[in-house]
Motif scaffolding. Structure first.
Motif, PDB file in Angstrom:
ATOM      1  N   MET A   1       0.865  -1.176   0.000  1.00 18.61           N
ATOM      2  CA  MET A   1       0.000   0.000   0.000  1.00 18.61           C
ATOM      3  C   MET A   1       0.904   1.228   0.000  1.00 18.61           C
ATOM      4  O   MET A   1       1.942   1.232   0.650  1.00 18.61           O
ATOM      5  CB  MET A   1      -0.857   0.053   1.269  1.00 18.61           C
TER       6      MET A   1
ATOM      7  N   MET B   1       0.407   5.264   0.803  1.00 17.23           N
ATOM      8  CA  MET B   1      -0.561   6.232   1.310  1.00 17.23           C
ATOM      9  C   MET B   1      -0.654   7.445   0.386  1.00 17.23           C
ATOM     10  O   MET B   1       0.346   7.885  -0.179  1.00 17.23           O
ATOM     11  CB  MET B   1      -0.165   6.702   2.710  1.00 17.23           C
ATOM     12  N   PRO B   2      -1.864   7.993   0.244  1.00 19.17           N
ATOM     13  CA  PRO B   2      -2.062   9.179  -0.605  1.00 19.17           C
ATOM     14  C   PRO B   2      -1.411  10.410   0.028  1.00 19.17           C
ATOM     15  O   PRO B   2      -0.949  10.352   1.170  1.00 19.17           O
ATOM     16  CB  PRO B   2      -3.579   9.319  -0.651  1.00 19.17           C
TER      17      PRO B   2
ATOM     18  N   THR C   1      -6.007  -1.143   6.521  1.00 13.23           N
ATOM     19  CA  THR C   1      -6.699   0.125   6.360  1.00 13.23           C
ATOM     20  C   THR C   1      -5.797   1.257   6.820  1.00 13.23           C
ATOM     21  O   THR C   1      -5.220   1.189   7.904  1.00 13.23           O
ATOM     22  CB  THR C   1      -7.993   0.137   7.194  1.00 13.23           C
TER      23      THR C   1
ATOM     24  N   GLN D   1      -6.414   4.610   2.622  1.00 13.17           N
ATOM     25  CA  GLN D   1      -6.246   3.462   1.736  1.00 13.17           C
ATOM     26  C   GLN D   1      -6.838   2.219   2.375  1.00 13.17           C
ATOM     27  O   GLN D   1      -6.965   2.125   3.598  1.00 13.17           O
ATOM     28  CB  GLN D   1      -4.750   3.197   1.508  1.00 13.17           C
TER      29      GLN D   1
ATOM     30  N   PRO E   1      -4.543  -2.084  -3.741  1.00 12.52           N
ATOM     31  CA  PRO E   1      -5.084  -1.144  -2.753  1.00 12.52           C
ATOM     32  C   PRO E   1      -5.844  -0.021  -3.460  1.00 12.52           C
ATOM     33  O   PRO E   1      -5.562   0.298  -4.619  1.00 12.52           O
ATOM     34  CB  PRO E   1      -3.843  -0.580  -2.064  1.00 12.52           C
TER      35      PRO E   1
ATOM     36  N   THR F   1      -8.058   3.959  -2.773  1.00 12.37           N
ATOM     37  CA  THR F   1      -8.353   5.091  -1.901  1.00 12.37           C
ATOM     38  C   THR F   1      -9.793   4.992  -1.424  1.00 12.37           C
ATOM     39  O   THR F   1     -10.683   4.605  -2.187  1.00 12.37           O
ATOM     40  CB  THR F   1      -8.116   6.405  -2.666  1.00 12.37           C
ATOM     41  N   TYR F   2     -10.010   5.351  -0.144  1.00 16.55           N
ATOM     42  CA  TYR F   2     -11.344   5.223   0.424  1.00 16.55           C
ATOM     43  C   TYR F   2     -11.612   6.370   1.387  1.00 16.55           C
ATOM     44  O   TYR F   2     -10.734   6.756   2.162  1.00 16.55           O
ATOM     45  CB  TYR F   2     -11.472   3.881   1.161  1.00 16.55           C
TER      46      TYR F   2
END
Length: 165
Positions: free
Chosen positions: A44, A46-47, A91, A122, A151, A153-154
């Motif tokens: 993953m 991260m944004p 998560t 994520q 993965p 984005t959420y």
């Protein structure tokens, strides 16, 4: 019994004891654990951090995101890779207290209540054959996340709990 016969029995017994000890120790090291599995991980990333967010004077009033029951987690920065091991629903949510993402590894089959989960993060479902369910404030199903190596984005803001199996 002759002295030679007793010596031979003693050597055979000692050899048998060494072999049994070696084989008995092997499975104990390979025994399944009750925690996250290693291997078969998905990465993953991260944004970017939310605009204007980072450790600041506002962070003193902020609260760190948590799950109940407790689960393992790590903090990571935007753009940093985190491996989600096989058997986990992973998560990532922004933690305003430390100005980093907090990545939870949901391994045990449970319904996890979320506290202070806001904004975009994520998620990756690296479980074997188990869907994850995201629930809203009134217990309604918001999303079902099937096992998938990618993965995505959420937005965690409307999610109040997660059942990872």
């Amino acid at each position: 019994m002759s002295r030679t016969w007793r010596s031979t029995l003693g050597v055979v017994g000692a050899l048998l004891w060494v072999l049994v000890s070696a084989f008995a120790a092997g499975p104990a090291q390979a025994a399944a654990s009750d925690g996250p599995r290693d291997g078969g991980g998905h990465t993953m990333v991260m944004p970017p951090a939310p605009r204007g967010e980072g450790p600041s004077s506002r962070a003193a009033a902020a609260v760190s995101p948590t799950v109940s029951p407790w689960a393992d987690y790590v903090h990571t920065t935007s753009g940093s890779p985190v491996t989600c091991a096989s058997g986990n629903l992973c998560t990532g949510v922004w933690d305003p207290v430390v100005g980093k993402y907090k990545v939870f590894f949901l391994y045990r089959c449970q319904q996890y209540s979320l506290s202070h989960w806001n904004g975009v993060g994520q998620v990756v479902n690296n479980q074997v054959g188990a869907a994850a369910f995201f629930y809203g404030q009134n217990g309604q199903v918001l999303d079902v996340v099937l096992p998938e190596p990618t993965p995505f984005t959420y937005d965690w803001t409307p999610v109040w709990s997660i059942r990872n199996c």
